[in-house]
Design a protein around this motif. Structure first.
Motif, PDB file in Angstrom:
ATOM      1  N   GLY A  57      -8.349   3.868  91.453  1.00 39.44           N
ATOM      2  CA  GLY A  57      -9.543   4.343  90.769  1.00 39.44           C
ATOM      3  C   GLY A  57      -9.207   5.162  89.539  1.00 39.44           C
ATOM      4  O   GLY A  57      -8.040   5.521  89.308  1.00 39.44           O
ATOM      5  N   PRO A  58     -10.211   5.505  88.727  1.00 43.19           N
ATOM      6  CA  PRO A  58      -9.970   6.271  87.496  1.00 43.19           C
ATOM      7  C   PRO A  58      -9.350   7.644  87.726  1.00 43.19           C
ATOM      8  O   PRO A  58      -8.800   8.242  86.798  1.00 43.19           O
ATOM      9  CB  PRO A  58     -11.378   6.394  86.891  1.00 43.19           C
ATOM     10  N   THR A 119      -2.725  -2.353  93.343  1.00 48.05           N
ATOM     11  CA  THR A 119      -3.453  -1.409  92.510  1.00 48.05           C
ATOM     12  C   THR A 119      -4.563  -2.044  91.674  1.00 48.05           C
ATOM     13  O   THR A 119      -5.342  -1.340  91.040  1.00 48.05           O
ATOM     14  CB  THR A 119      -2.465  -0.714  91.556  1.00 48.05           C
ATOM     15  N   ARG A 121      -7.759  -3.464  89.970  1.00 46.42           N
ATOM     16  CA  ARG A 121      -9.174  -3.084  90.069  1.00 46.42           C
ATOM     17  C   ARG A 121      -9.826  -3.320  88.719  1.00 46.42           C
ATOM     18  O   ARG A 121      -9.225  -3.065  87.673  1.00 46.42           O
ATOM     19  CB  ARG A 121      -9.282  -1.609  90.474  1.00 46.42           C
ATOM     20  N   VAL A 122     -11.053  -3.820  88.729  1.00 49.71           N
ATOM     21  CA  VAL A 122     -11.850  -3.982  87.518  1.00 49.71           C
ATOM     22  C   VAL A 122     -13.230  -3.410  87.777  1.00 49.71           C
ATOM     23  O   VAL A 122     -13.617  -3.192  88.932  1.00 49.71           O
ATOM     24  CB  VAL A 122     -11.953  -5.472  87.101  1.00 49.71           C
ATOM     25  N   PRO A 123     -14.020  -3.138  86.737  1.00 45.13           N
ATOM     26  CA  PRO A 123     -15.373  -2.613  86.938  1.00 45.13           C
ATOM     27  C   PRO A 123     -16.229  -3.560  87.780  1.00 45.13           C
ATOM     28  O   PRO A 123     -16.026  -4.777  87.788  1.00 45.13           O
ATOM     29  CB  PRO A 123     -15.920  -2.486  85.511  1.00 45.13           C
ATOM     30  N   GLN A 124     -17.220  -2.994  88.475  1.00 47.39           N
ATOM     31  CA  GLN A 124     -18.067  -3.794  89.344  1.00 47.39           C
ATOM     32  C   GLN A 124     -18.765  -4.918  88.580  1.00 47.39           C
ATOM     33  O   GLN A 124     -18.942  -6.022  89.116  1.00 47.39           O
ATOM     34  CB  GLN A 124     -19.110  -2.899  90.028  1.00 47.39           C
ATOM     35  N   THR A 371      -4.561 -10.152  89.978  1.00 44.69           N
ATOM     36  CA  THR A 371      -4.996  -9.927  88.598  1.00 44.69           C
ATOM     37  C   THR A 371      -5.091 -11.203  87.777  1.00 44.69           C
ATOM     38  O   THR A 371      -5.692 -11.198  86.705  1.00 44.69           O
ATOM     39  CB  THR A 371      -4.005  -8.998  87.877  1.00 44.69           C
ATOM     40  N   GLN A 396      -1.465  -1.181  86.191  1.00 45.80           N
ATOM     41  CA  GLN A 396      -2.914  -1.024  86.247  1.00 45.80           C
ATOM     42  C   GLN A 396      -3.324   0.147  85.373  1.00 45.80           C
ATOM     43  O   GLN A 396      -2.893   1.278  85.611  1.00 45.80           O
ATOM     44  CB  GLN A 396      -3.376  -0.786  87.692  1.00 45.80           C
ATOM     45  N   TYR A 398      -5.597   2.462  85.144  1.00 50.51           N
ATOM     46  CA  TYR A 398      -6.647   2.937  86.051  1.00 50.51           C
ATOM     47  C   TYR A 398      -7.784   3.651  85.331  1.00 50.51           C
ATOM     48  O   TYR A 398      -8.916   3.640  85.798  1.00 50.51           O
ATOM     49  CB  TYR A 398      -6.049   3.831  87.141  1.00 50.51           C
ATOM     50  N   GLU A 401      -9.900   0.797  84.326  1.00 50.65           N
ATOM     51  CA  GLU A 401     -10.011  -0.210  85.391  1.00 50.65           C
ATOM     52  C   GLU A 401      -9.673  -1.610  84.869  1.00 50.65           C
ATOM     53  O   GLU A 401     -10.455  -2.542  84.981  1.00 50.65           O
ATOM     54  CB  GLU A 401     -11.412  -0.197  86.004  1.00 50.65           C
TER      55      GLU A 401
END
Length: 453
Positions: A57-58, A119, A121-124, A371, A396, A398, A401
């Motif tokens: 996460g950020p 690790t 992750r991208v925005p929803q 990814t 990543q 973070y 994201e």
């Protein structure tokens, strides 16, 4: 032994590409049995690859004023180190290109393996776009373009059915939105001496360009502008590229501004195996970003899925505390600073079609399942000999994201030299994400102003 997941159904050649999107039931696996982007949610049997639990996460670390990230794993130590003497113990989880580098540089090339962390992750909103893609996006006839993709724009095939769909996931992956970055490229000599080439890159995407005409946006993939700022003999030269979703029906358009001549010219050579900018002959245009551009000259085969030690979470190599001189060494970049982890990858092989030309007769790519970034590549010459080996140093970002590269490198096994591009360690500001972009700034007419020294 290779983990040949779904091989029977998925090892397809270009002649049998499916053009159907997946069913709603299959798409519903995204976020349940699969990650939102299509990776296997579960870890592997022995736990050396953990389950995906949401990524970084950020708040995973700090970002400084230059956009550089702190290392969330700075306290970790390698589990073991692979070298030319012991690589046979780990051969099932090494790619042929990695083994070739271990043999080519037995005294210095090592692979330091750390605990694996998923690790990605991208925005929803991007997760939601990927699911729309799964339901709607289809390959055009021949597989060299996309339809029903304009409303999603990211991750064309999160549940891929063949090799070309995997490649399109890399091409259409999320990169943090519009961005501006200051990066360097180097092509060290065999003795390690090098000269830095500095670039200012700008990338813009149709969905983030409010003034882009709808009819132009419908087949647009991205807009790219690159200005050389050093050395002085190249400073002021500018490259502009318009990439499309269907590069066969509407080929890539490219222009260059030559500061010495003060002229803007079309640049059809900026595609396929045309020479890369200031690359000293060590990369082609389609080597940039590990692979870019139209896939139409190759037949693409999905070999399967396997576990592989790949560069991952390389925050150390992206640190402003590390100099270019520390990274760029004779033969290869500094492997003592590189971090590798065990991850699942999709393996895809590309074979040049009869009647087509490219200096690479065959290519093999390894795509990180979480990814869709290409982590490693192997490029073969017309005699079938392994010629060049690519590796991208994944991490990543973070704070925004977005999965990104610290840099990418392409090693020429024949001449014992390499090219590294994307480093920004010594730049005051590395990358700015979420920048504003106007269509008028990505036109040939704008190149002259961009090239003013």
């Amino acid at each position: 032994m290779m983990l040949r997941t779904l091989v029977t159904a998925l090892a397809l050649a270009v002649s049998s590409y499916s053009v159907a999107a997946v069913s709603p039931a299959e798409a519903d696996k995204l976020g349940s049995a699969l990650t939102p982007l299509g990776g296997e949610l579960a870890g592997n049997t022995d736990g050396s690859i953990p389950a995906w639990t949401g990524g970084l996460g950020p708040d995973a670390g700090q970002m400084d004023a230059g956009g550089f990230l702190s290392n969330p794993f700075a306290s970790e130590q390698p589990l073991f180190t692979i070298n030319a003497d012991n690589y046979t113990q780990y051969e099932s989880k090494l790619a042929p290109g990695q083994i070739a580098l271990l043999k080519r540089y037995p005294q210095s090339f090592v692979i330091k393996v750390y605990p694996s962390h998923r690790t990605a992750r991208v925005p929803q909103a991007i997760n939601e776009a990927a699911k729309r893609s799964a339901l709607n996006t289809q390959l055009l006839a021949g597989g060299n373009g996309l339809k029903n993709f304009a409303d999603s724009r990211y991750y064309a095939f999160p549940i891929p059915q063949n090799g070309l769909e995997v490649v399109w996931n890399h091409i259409t992956r999320y990169r943090g939105g519009n961005l501006k970055r200051n990066i360097v490229q180097a092509t060290p000599q065999a003795n390690g001496s090098f000269t830095i080439v500095r670039f200012e890159d700008e990338v813009a995407f149709p969905s983030n360009m409010p003034d882009l005409a709808p009819e132009r946006a419908s087949n647009a993939l991205l807009f790219f502008k690159q200005r050389v700022t050093a050395p002085s003999r190249l400073a002021g030269n500018v490259l502009l590229v318009h990439d499309t979703l269907d590069q066969v029906a509407e080929p890539r358009m490219a222009w260059v501004y030559n500061a010495g001549q003060r002229r803007v010219r079309r640049a059809p050579q900026v595609a396929y195996d045309g020479p890369g900018t200031a690359s000293d002959g060590l990369r082609t245009s389609d080597n940039f970003d590990m692979f870019n551009g139209s896939p139409d000259r190759y037949d693409w085969k999905l070999v399967g899925k396997r576990e592989l030690y790949i560069p991952y979470n390389n925050y150390e190599l992206d640190s402003p505390k590390v100099s270019y001189e520390q990274i760029l060494q004779a033969g290869h970049t500094n492997q003592q600073l590189a971090r590798y982890e065990l991850h699942r990858v999709w393996e895809v092989e590309a074979t040049l079609k009869n009647g087509e030309r490219n200096i690479y007769a065959k290519r093999r790519f390894y795509f990180d399942e979480d990814t869709w970034q290409i982590a490693a590549s192997e490029l073969y010459d017309g005699r079938g000999q392994l010629w060049r080996v690519g590796q991208a140093m994944l991490l990543q970002h973070y704070a925004v994201e977005a999965p990104v590269y610290a840099f990418e490198a392409l090693y020429d096994l024949t001449v014992g030299r390499y090219l590294a591009i994307g480093m920004k360690n010594e730049e005051k500001v590395g990358v700015l994400y979420g920048t504003e972009a106007s269509a008028k700034d990505f036109t040939p007419a704008a190149l002259r102003n961009a090239g003013v020294r």
